[in-house]
Design an enzyme around this catalytic site. Structure first.
Site, PDB file in Angstrom:
ATOM      1  N   TYR A  10      -7.689 -10.611   4.250  1.00  0.00           N
ATOM      2  CA  TYR A  10      -8.855  -9.990   4.887  1.00  0.00           C
ATOM      3  C   TYR A  10      -9.885  -9.603   3.828  1.00  0.00           C
ATOM      4  O   TYR A  10      -9.564  -9.437   2.648  1.00  0.00           O
ATOM      5  CB  TYR A  10      -8.430  -8.769   5.720  1.00  0.00           C
ATOM      6  N   ASP A  39      -7.930 -12.683   8.537  1.00  0.00           N
ATOM      7  CA  ASP A  39      -7.997 -11.645   9.549  1.00  0.00           C
ATOM      8  C   ASP A  39      -9.474 -11.339   9.763  1.00  0.00           C
ATOM      9  O   ASP A  39     -10.020 -10.407   9.183  1.00  0.00           O
ATOM     10  CB  ASP A  39      -7.222 -10.406   9.056  1.00  0.00           C
ATOM     11  N   ARG A  79      -0.288 -13.372  11.521  1.00  0.00           N
ATOM     12  CA  ARG A  79       0.991 -13.963  11.113  1.00  0.00           C
ATOM     13  C   ARG A  79       1.628 -14.748  12.271  1.00  0.00           C
ATOM     14  O   ARG A  79       2.095 -15.870  12.080  1.00  0.00           O
ATOM     15  CB  ARG A  79       1.931 -12.865  10.647  1.00  0.00           C
ATOM     16  N   ASP A 104      -1.042 -10.015  -2.167  1.00  0.00           N
ATOM     17  CA  ASP A 104      -1.045  -9.120  -3.340  1.00  0.00           C
ATOM     18  C   ASP A 104       0.321  -9.003  -4.030  1.00  0.00           C
ATOM     19  O   ASP A 104       0.447  -8.279  -5.018  1.00  0.00           O
ATOM     20  CB  ASP A 104      -1.548  -7.727  -2.928  1.00  0.00           C
ATOM     21  N   GLU A 188      10.746  -7.146  10.273  1.00  0.00           N
ATOM     22  CA  GLU A 188      11.495  -8.232   9.627  1.00  0.00           C
ATOM     23  C   GLU A 188      12.891  -8.317  10.221  1.00  0.00           C
ATOM     24  O   GLU A 188      13.387  -9.403  10.554  1.00  0.00           O
ATOM     25  CB  GLU A 188      11.613  -7.997   8.110  1.00  0.00           C
ATOM     26  N   HIS A 214       6.908  -6.489  -4.580  1.00  0.00           N
ATOM     27  CA  HIS A 214       5.930  -6.024  -3.595  1.00  0.00           C
ATOM     28  C   HIS A 214       4.873  -5.173  -4.314  1.00  0.00           C
ATOM     29  O   HIS A 214       4.728  -3.981  -4.077  1.00  0.00           O
ATOM     30  CB  HIS A 214       6.665  -5.223  -2.515  1.00  0.00           C
ATOM     31  N   ARG A 216       1.159  -3.790  -5.279  1.00  0.00           N
ATOM     32  CA  ARG A 216      -0.011  -3.472  -4.458  1.00  0.00           C
ATOM     33  C   ARG A 216      -1.182  -3.174  -5.386  1.00  0.00           C
ATOM     34  O   ARG A 216      -1.031  -2.491  -6.395  1.00  0.00           O
ATOM     35  CB  ARG A 216       0.277  -2.267  -3.563  1.00  0.00           C
TER      36      ARG A 216
HETATM   37  C1  UGA Z   1       3.746  -4.420   3.876  1.00  0.00           C
HETATM   38  C2  UGA Z   1       4.549  -5.726   4.047  1.00  0.00           C
HETATM   39  O1  UGA Z   1       4.854  -6.309   2.793  1.00  0.00           O
HETATM   40  C3  UGA Z   1       3.740  -6.710   4.862  1.00  0.00           C
HETATM   41  O2  UGA Z   1       4.392  -7.962   4.947  1.00  0.00           O
HETATM   42  C4  UGA Z   1       3.539  -6.071   6.201  1.00  0.00           C
HETATM   43  O3  UGA Z   1       2.979  -6.941   7.091  1.00  0.00           O
HETATM   44  C5  UGA Z   1       2.653  -4.877   5.984  1.00  0.00           C
HETATM   45  O4  UGA Z   1       3.310  -3.933   5.147  1.00  0.00           O
HETATM   46  C6  UGA Z   1       2.325  -4.228   7.328  1.00  0.00           C
HETATM   47  O5  UGA Z   1       2.445  -3.031   7.485  1.00  0.00           O
HETATM   48  O6  UGA Z   1       1.948  -4.950   8.229  1.00  0.00           O
HETATM   49  P1  UGA Z   1       1.574  -3.850   2.433  1.00  0.00           P
HETATM   50  O7  UGA Z   1       1.510  -4.073   0.950  1.00  0.00           O
HETATM   51  O8  UGA Z   1       1.703  -2.444   2.913  1.00  0.00           O
HETATM   52  O9  UGA Z   1       2.704  -4.778   3.038  1.00  0.00           O
HETATM   53  O10 UGA Z   1       0.355  -4.478   3.187  1.00  0.00           O
HETATM   54  P2  UGA Z   1      -0.846  -5.367   2.650  1.00  0.00           P
HETATM   55  O11 UGA Z   1      -0.480  -6.124   1.419  1.00  0.00           O
HETATM   56  O12 UGA Z   1      -2.048  -4.526   2.630  1.00  0.00           O
HETATM   57  O13 UGA Z   1      -0.971  -6.416   3.839  1.00  0.00           O
HETATM   58  C7  UGA Z   1      -0.037  -7.450   4.033  1.00  0.00           C
HETATM   59  C8  UGA Z   1      -0.792  -8.774   4.180  1.00  0.00           C
HETATM   60  O14 UGA Z   1      -1.630  -8.704   5.315  1.00  0.00           O
HETATM   61  C9  UGA Z   1      -1.696  -9.096   2.995  1.00  0.00           C
HETATM   62  O15 UGA Z   1      -1.637 -10.471   2.713  1.00  0.00           O
HETATM   63  C10 UGA Z   1      -3.066  -8.671   3.467  1.00  0.00           C
HETATM   64  O16 UGA Z   1      -4.118  -9.415   2.901  1.00  0.00           O
HETATM   65  C11 UGA Z   1      -2.976  -8.912   4.971  1.00  0.00           C
HETATM   66  N1  UGA Z   1      -3.794  -7.980   5.769  1.00  0.00           N
HETATM   67  C12 UGA Z   1      -3.795  -6.645   5.528  1.00  0.00           C
HETATM   68  C13 UGA Z   1      -4.572  -8.493   6.783  1.00  0.00           C
HETATM   69  O17 UGA Z   1      -4.585  -9.714   7.021  1.00  0.00           O
HETATM   70  N2  UGA Z   1      -5.354  -7.632   7.511  1.00  0.00           N
HETATM   71  C14 UGA Z   1      -5.389  -6.293   7.270  1.00  0.00           C
HETATM   72  O18 UGA Z   1      -6.136  -5.558   7.978  1.00  0.00           O
HETATM   73  C15 UGA Z   1      -4.581  -5.789   6.259  1.00  0.00           C
HETATM   74 MN    MN Z   2       0.855  -5.745  -0.079  1.00  0.00          MN
END
Ligand code: UGA
Ligand code: MN
Length: 239
Positions: A10, A39, A79, A104, A188, A214, A216
């Site tokens: 996103y 997204d 997803r 990330d 998951e 993981h 960030r």
């Molecule tokens: C954790 C998990 O590792 C993710 O697989 C999970 O889907 C996510 O939480 C969740 O709560 O849904 P986290 O590091 O907290 O990951 O989340 P992000 O890395 O910010 O987002 C996961 C993925 O979704 C990234 O590839 C990000 O680019 C994408 N994303 C995030 C979107 O496509 N839209 C958003 O609004 C936020």
């Molecule tokens: Mn992440």
């Protein structure tokens, strides 16, 4: 065997940096198909141009995620959309392994060679997640997982594993065409259970070594950006 990796992404200041890092890593992986789903309501020029220039084998999709309530997985709709796209388009042509790849995280290239040999579904430990240093399967005998480790939802989850810690064969996804991710915190675990897997039947891989983290990215402070635009009257370049 082909690897189909699904990445939801996103728009934010760090997006191009994340995609650059990820794409340069992907250049080193053979037989790999990157399914990038934005997204957003439409495909953005930044991501479209980026993917074209990358020279990688990619499918570019887009879908807007709905409003997030409660835990609200951030990338649920994107997803699931991409997952069904792989089922209906890619997996029909060529079997493969499906992996969900956040933009990330940090990936060791050996992870992809490990997952390529998966027969049905596999799990492995993930670093820096689950409120511990690493979570997931930590003792395996042959292909069977003997012990799991986590600091989060310890009793609630059968599969104590992060999104980055498993992959599934397209054969299984096609046998269970209706299984997608649900809007629950333990998504998951639910996904793997819904696919008919059990912690005893899933394949454990490299339980003694972390090959994905993981990580960030810190949210960047750009609070002086308005000042910079006013002062330098800048034509914004793509960042
Ligand atoms: C954790 C998990 O590792 C993710 O697989 C999970 O889907 C996510 O939480 C969740 O709560 O849904 P986290 O590091 O907290 O990951 O989340 P992000 O890395 O910010 O987002 C996961 C993925 O979704 C990234 O590839 C990000 O680019 C994408 N994303 C995030 C979107 O496509 N839209 C958003 O609004 C936020
Ligand atoms: Mn992440």
């Amino acid at each position: 065997v082909k690897i189909y990796a699904i990445t939801s992404t996103y728009k934010r200041p760090e997006q191009k940096a994340e995609l650059t890092r990820l794409s340069h890593m992907i250049k080193h992986i053979p037989s790999f198909h990157w399914v990038v789903i934005e997204d957003s309501k439409g495909k953005t020029p930044l991501v479209s141009n980026f993917l074209k220039k990358s020279g990688l084998n990619v499918t570019h999709l887009c879908k807007k995620n709905g409003k997030r309530i409660g835990h609200g997985p951030k990338d649920l709709l994107t997803r699931n959309f991409a997952l069904n796209w792989v089922r209906n388009h890619l997996a029909r042509k060529e079997k493969g392994i499906v992996y969900f790849m956040d933009d990330d995280n940090t990936y060791d290239l050996r992870l992809f060679e490990e997952m390529r040999t998966t027969k049905i579904a596999a799990v492995w430990p993930v670093g820096l997640v689950g409120k511990v240093l690493y979570e997931g399967p930590v003792v395996c005998r042959g292909e069977r997982v003997q012990k799991w480790r986590t600091g989060w939802k310890v009793e609630k989850r059968k599969f104590k594993v992060d999104m980055a810690g498993f992959c599934v064969h397209t054969d299984l996804l096609l046998q269970k065409p209706d299984v997608t991710f649900k809007d629950v915190a333990t998504l998951e675990d639910d996904f793997l259970v819904d696919l008919g897997l059990t912690p005893k039947t899933i394949e454990g891989k490299h339980c003694d070594e972390v090959l994905v983290w993981h990580t960030r990215t810190e949210v960047t402070n750009i609070s002086h950006e308005k000042y910079a635009i006013a002062r330098y009257n800048a034509t914004l370049i793509e960042v």
